[in-house]
Design a protein around this motif. Structure first.
Motif, short mmCIF file in Angstrom:
data_model
loop_
_atom_site.label_atom_id
_atom_site.label_comp_id
_atom_site.label_asym_id
_atom_site.label_seq_id
_atom_site.Cartn_x
_atom_site.Cartn_y
_atom_site.Cartn_z
N ALA A 71 21.14 -9.61 -52.04
CA ALA A 71 20.76 -8.64 -51.01
C ALA A 71 21.98 -8.23 -50.19
O ALA A 71 22.11 -7.06 -49.80
CB ALA A 71 19.68 -9.23 -50.10
N ALA A 72 22.88 -9.18 -49.93
CA ALA A 72 24.11 -8.86 -49.19
C ALA A 72 24.99 -7.90 -49.98
O ALA A 72 25.77 -7.15 -49.40
CB ALA A 72 24.89 -10.14 -48.89
N MET A 73 24.84 -7.91 -51.31
CA MET A 73 25.58 -7.00 -52.17
C MET A 73 24.88 -5.65 -52.30
O MET A 73 25.42 -4.72 -52.91
CB MET A 73 25.76 -7.60 -53.56
CG MET A 73 26.68 -8.81 -53.59
SD MET A 73 28.41 -8.40 -53.23
CE MET A 73 28.83 -7.38 -54.63
N SER A 74 23.66 -5.54 -51.77
CA SER A 74 22.80 -4.34 -51.80
C SER A 74 22.05 -4.20 -53.11
O SER A 74 21.53 -3.12 -53.42
CB SER A 74 23.57 -3.05 -51.47
OG SER A 74 24.42 -2.62 -52.50
N PHE A 75 21.93 -5.28 -53.90
CA PHE A 75 21.01 -5.27 -55.04
C PHE A 75 19.59 -5.34 -54.51
O PHE A 75 19.32 -5.99 -53.50
CB PHE A 75 21.27 -6.47 -55.96
CG PHE A 75 22.44 -6.30 -56.88
CD1 PHE A 75 22.30 -5.64 -58.09
CD2 PHE A 75 23.68 -6.82 -56.55
CE1 PHE A 75 23.38 -5.50 -58.95
CE2 PHE A 75 24.77 -6.68 -57.40
CZ PHE A 75 24.61 -6.02 -58.61
N SER A 76 18.66 -4.67 -55.18
CA SER A 76 17.27 -4.68 -54.74
C SER A 76 16.62 -6.02 -55.06
O SER A 76 17.10 -6.78 -55.93
CB SER A 76 16.48 -3.56 -55.42
OG SER A 76 16.35 -3.81 -56.81
N VAL A 83 30.21 -4.84 -58.23
CA VAL A 83 30.38 -3.71 -57.31
C VAL A 83 29.06 -3.59 -56.54
O VAL A 83 27.99 -3.56 -57.15
CB VAL A 83 30.62 -2.40 -58.08
CG1 VAL A 83 30.68 -1.21 -57.13
CG2 VAL A 83 31.90 -2.50 -58.90
N PRO A 84 29.09 -3.54 -55.21
CA PRO A 84 27.83 -3.34 -54.49
C PRO A 84 27.18 -2.02 -54.92
O PRO A 84 27.83 -0.97 -54.83
CB PRO A 84 28.26 -3.31 -53.02
CG PRO A 84 29.56 -4.05 -52.99
CD PRO A 84 30.22 -3.73 -54.30
N PRO A 85 25.95 -2.06 -55.41
CA PRO A 85 25.32 -0.83 -55.90
C PRO A 85 25.36 0.32 -54.91
O PRO A 85 25.62 1.47 -55.29
CB PRO A 85 23.89 -1.27 -56.21
CG PRO A 85 24.00 -2.72 -56.53
CD PRO A 85 25.08 -3.24 -55.63
N LEU A 86 25.09 0.03 -53.63
CA LEU A 86 25.06 1.11 -52.64
C LEU A 86 26.45 1.72 -52.46
O LEU A 86 26.58 2.95 -52.30
CB LEU A 86 24.53 0.60 -51.31
CG LEU A 86 24.35 1.65 -50.22
CD1 LEU A 86 23.44 2.79 -50.68
CD2 LEU A 86 23.79 1.01 -48.94
N ALA A 87 27.49 0.90 -52.49
CA ALA A 87 28.86 1.42 -52.39
C ALA A 87 29.17 2.29 -53.60
O ALA A 87 29.73 3.39 -53.47
CB ALA A 87 29.86 0.28 -52.27
N GLY A 88 28.80 1.80 -54.78
CA GLY A 88 29.01 2.60 -55.98
C GLY A 88 28.29 3.93 -55.92
O GLY A 88 28.84 4.98 -56.26
N GLN A 89 27.05 3.88 -55.44
CA GLN A 89 26.25 5.11 -55.32
C GLN A 89 26.91 6.12 -54.40
O GLN A 89 27.05 7.31 -54.73
CB GLN A 89 24.86 4.77 -54.79
CG GLN A 89 23.97 6.00 -54.57
CD GLN A 89 22.65 5.65 -53.90
OE1 GLN A 89 22.26 4.48 -53.83
NE2 GLN A 89 21.96 6.66 -53.39
N ARG A 90 27.35 5.66 -53.22
CA ARG A 90 27.94 6.57 -52.23
C ARG A 90 29.25 7.19 -52.75
O ARG A 90 29.51 8.37 -52.53
CB ARG A 90 28.20 5.82 -50.93
CG ARG A 90 26.94 5.33 -50.23
CD ARG A 90 26.15 6.48 -49.65
NE ARG A 90 24.99 6.01 -48.91
CZ ARG A 90 23.72 6.26 -49.22
NH1 ARG A 90 23.46 7.00 -50.31
NH2 ARG A 90 22.73 5.80 -48.51
N VAL A 91 30.06 6.39 -53.43
CA VAL A 91 31.32 6.91 -53.97
C VAL A 91 31.03 7.94 -55.08
O VAL A 91 31.64 9.02 -55.11
CB VAL A 91 32.20 5.76 -54.48
CG1 VAL A 91 33.40 6.30 -55.26
CG2 VAL A 91 32.68 4.88 -53.32
N ILE A 92 30.12 7.59 -55.97
CA ILE A 92 29.79 8.51 -57.07
C ILE A 92 29.19 9.80 -56.54
O ILE A 92 29.53 10.90 -57.00
CB ILE A 92 28.83 7.81 -58.08
CG1 ILE A 92 29.56 6.69 -58.79
CG2 ILE A 92 28.27 8.82 -59.08
CD1 ILE A 92 28.65 5.75 -59.56
#
Length: 307
Positions: free
Chosen positions: A266-271, A291-300
């Protein structure tokens, strides 16, 4: 729809972020069978390869618009202490050259390479950049604290954006409100033990005492390692970096416990519905490497918007 491949995919943080950004991940690869197993469980519609990407047959990899890659960071990370930068890590650092090989064969419109920021201190980093540029790509490094992208963790990482454009693509990344560790910590769960018990290290007792003075009865503190010094951290701010080993302890009154694998994810932003091993150590290793999923999403999303 934009398509992508995910090199060094690990548990799938980059793939999960890409999917949330509306990108179809066609192919993902990792050399570790266990990582491939769990990536496949969470991304059943993606083609998977378990291989050393130095030996990849790029003609067998689907054409794609976006290349995502997280080459091995162990040879660059300061977490390696005195071993950081030593020749013993040459093999892990060399994984970055697989990115060049993939770019040369497929020539996607863009790529995003994630690593620790010390990647740019690598002796061969200038040569790596020159190789990428020789293939027609502009190179735009971004040093990002994932907490600024909404991940409930201070995790500073390098995202190198490579584009077939006239100038380097510097992203306009969102500045999100920081999400506190309290958002995922569960003080009603887990296996707690008394703080005052035989064998407890004096350094741990000192951290607890100092943490109580600053934050009261509930706080987080490093149980191993030196993060947050000797005082711990307020649960109303993001947690510190999640590593591949147990590091963070929760204190609640006169009891304490280690961070659970579910909390680390959860700290990594995985659901919460992410499929993962039952084994705690294995899950922590995968989470710390991801890679934190939310960080990856925002960058992409920022890359797609600017492209």
């Amino acid at each position: 729809m934009t398509t992508a491949i995910d090199m060094f995919a690990g548990m799938g943080g980059f793939s999960t972020g890409a999917r949330a950004a509306g990108v179809q991940v066609l192919w993902a690869a990792n050399h570790w069978p266990e990582a491939v197993k769990w990536h496949a469980a969470n991304h059943p519609h993606t083609e998977h390869a378990c291989q050393d990407l130095h030996q990849a047959r790029w003609e067998q990899v689907p054409a794609h618009d976006l290349l995502l890659a997280s080459p091995c960071c162990q040879g660059h990370s300061p977490a390696r202490g005195k071993a950081n930068g030593n020749p013993q890590h040459d093999a892990s650092r060399s994984t970055a050259w697989a990115v060049v090989s993939a770019l040369e064969y497929h020539k996607p419109q863009a790529a995003v390479v994630e690593n620790v920021e010390e990647f740019t201190n690598w002796a061969l980093y200038p040569a790596w950049v020159s190789a990428v540029q020789a293939l027609g790509y502009q190179v735009a490094p971004h040093v990002v604290d994932c907490a600024d992208l909404g991940v409930p963790q201070h995790r500073v990482r390098l995202f190198i954006v490579l584009t077939r454009s006239k100038a380097p693509l510097m992203l306009q990344l969102p500045q999100e409100r920081h999400v506190p560790a309290a958002s995922f910590l569960d003080f009603d769960a887990g296996r707690w033990s008394p703080i005052e018990k035989p064998g407890r290290a004096q350094a741990t007792l000192d951290r607890v005492r100092n943490g109580r003075q600053r934050f009261g009865d509930r706080f987080i503190m490093p149980y191993y390692g030196k993060g947050s010094g000797t005082t711990g951290r307020d649960i109303n701010r993001p947690i510190g970096t999640i590593t591949t080993l147990d590091r963070w302890a929760l204190v609640d009154g006169d009891h304490m416990r280690m961070l659970s694998a579910s909390e680390a994810l959860a700290a990594m932003s995985f659901s919460a519905n992410t499929l993962r091993p039952d084994n705690h150590r294995l899950t922590m290793h995968m989470a710390g490497n991801a890679v934190p999923p939310l960080a990856g999403q925002r960058v992409i999303e920022a890359v797609l918007k600017a492209a």
